[in-house]
Design a protein around this motif. Structure first.
Motif, PDB file in Angstrom:
ATOM      1  N   LEU A   1       0.986  -1.230   0.138  1.00 30.31           N
ATOM      2  CA  LEU A   1      -0.019  -0.023  -0.058  1.00 30.31           C
ATOM      3  C   LEU A   1       0.792   1.192  -0.073  1.00 30.31           C
ATOM      4  O   LEU A   1       0.467   2.255  -0.728  1.00 30.31           O
TER       5      LEU A   1
ATOM      6  N   LEU B   1      -5.606  -7.777  -1.315  1.00 31.32           N
ATOM      7  CA  LEU B   1      -5.933  -6.379  -1.154  1.00 31.32           C
ATOM      8  C   LEU B   1      -6.766  -5.922  -2.137  1.00 31.32           C
ATOM      9  O   LEU B   1      -7.742  -5.126  -1.894  1.00 31.32           O
TER      10      LEU B   1
ATOM     11  N   HIS C   1     -10.475  -6.934  -1.152  1.00 33.12           N
ATOM     12  CA  HIS C   1     -10.962  -6.050  -0.194  1.00 33.12           C
ATOM     13  C   HIS C   1     -11.048  -4.807  -0.422  1.00 33.12           C
ATOM     14  O   HIS C   1     -11.476  -3.842   0.359  1.00 33.12           O
TER      15      HIS C   1
ATOM     16  N   MET D   1      -8.818  -2.592  -1.427  1.00 31.27           N
ATOM     17  CA  MET D   1      -7.637  -1.643  -1.026  1.00 31.27           C
ATOM     18  C   MET D   1      -6.912  -1.383  -2.473  1.00 31.27           C
ATOM     19  O   MET D   1      -6.135  -0.176  -2.327  1.00 31.27           O
TER      20      MET D   1
ATOM     21  N   LEU E   1      -3.993   2.337  -5.780  1.00 29.71           N
ATOM     22  CA  LEU E   1      -4.980   2.433  -4.646  1.00 29.71           C
ATOM     23  C   LEU E   1      -6.426   2.198  -5.266  1.00 29.71           C
ATOM     24  O   LEU E   1      -6.770   2.817  -5.964  1.00 29.71           O
TER      25      LEU E   1
ATOM     26  N   VAL F   1      -9.611   2.057   0.336  1.00 31.81           N
ATOM     27  CA  VAL F   1      -8.544   3.138   1.109  1.00 31.81           C
ATOM     28  C   VAL F   1      -9.386   4.573   1.660  1.00 31.81           C
ATOM     29  O   VAL F   1      -9.141   4.801   2.688  1.00 31.81           O
TER      30      VAL F   1
END
Length: 137
Positions: A36, A67, A70, A72, A84, A88
């Motif tokens: 990230l 990631l 989810h 992210m 991203l 986030v």
């Protein structure tokens, strides 16, 4: 971007010259956070670039997949670079709403933007970087 560039970004994120996980951490979480951080600093990265955090490409691919599941990170196109994701933003929004400077400053900021007609940002300094908490246009 070169592998050395991403190694340096990882080392700077953790204040260490080693690309290994910080001591005492949970390795998979440390690695996911490193991914990230790379995406936050560079905007986008491919699997090979993410693997520069000292993991095999298959591990980097699995980290990015978890990631992505989810929200992210998101992949720009099929088998393209990653950036991203909106997950986030959701997490960041939960934090900025609790910070008193943004909660108390919103009304003042909105009036100031109305008066001067410019974009206004509320930011805090963290480890020599400005972290934007709130913006009014």
């Amino acid at each position: 971007m070169s592998v050395d560039h991403f190694d340096q970004a990882f080392a700077m994120s953790y204040g260490t010259e080693s690309a290994g996980a910080p001591s005492g951490g949970v390795q998979s979480v440390d690695r996911a956070v490193a991914v990230l951080e790379i995406l936050a600093q560079h905007g986008e990265a491919g699997v090979s670039e993410v693997a520069a955090i000292d993991v095999h490409k298959s591990t980097a691919f699995r980290l990015l997949g978890a990631l992505e599941a989810h929200g992210m990170v998101e992949q720009e196109s099929e088998r393209g670079k990653y950036r991203l994701g909106l997950g986030v933003v959701r997490l960041a929004g939960a934090v900025t709403g609790r910070i008193s400077v943004t909660r108390h400053g919103r009304g003042i900021c909105e009036r100031l933007v109305d008066d001067v007609g410019e974009t206004l940002n509320i930011a805090v300094l963290e480890s020599h970087q400005a972290i934007n908490l709130y913006q009014v246009r």
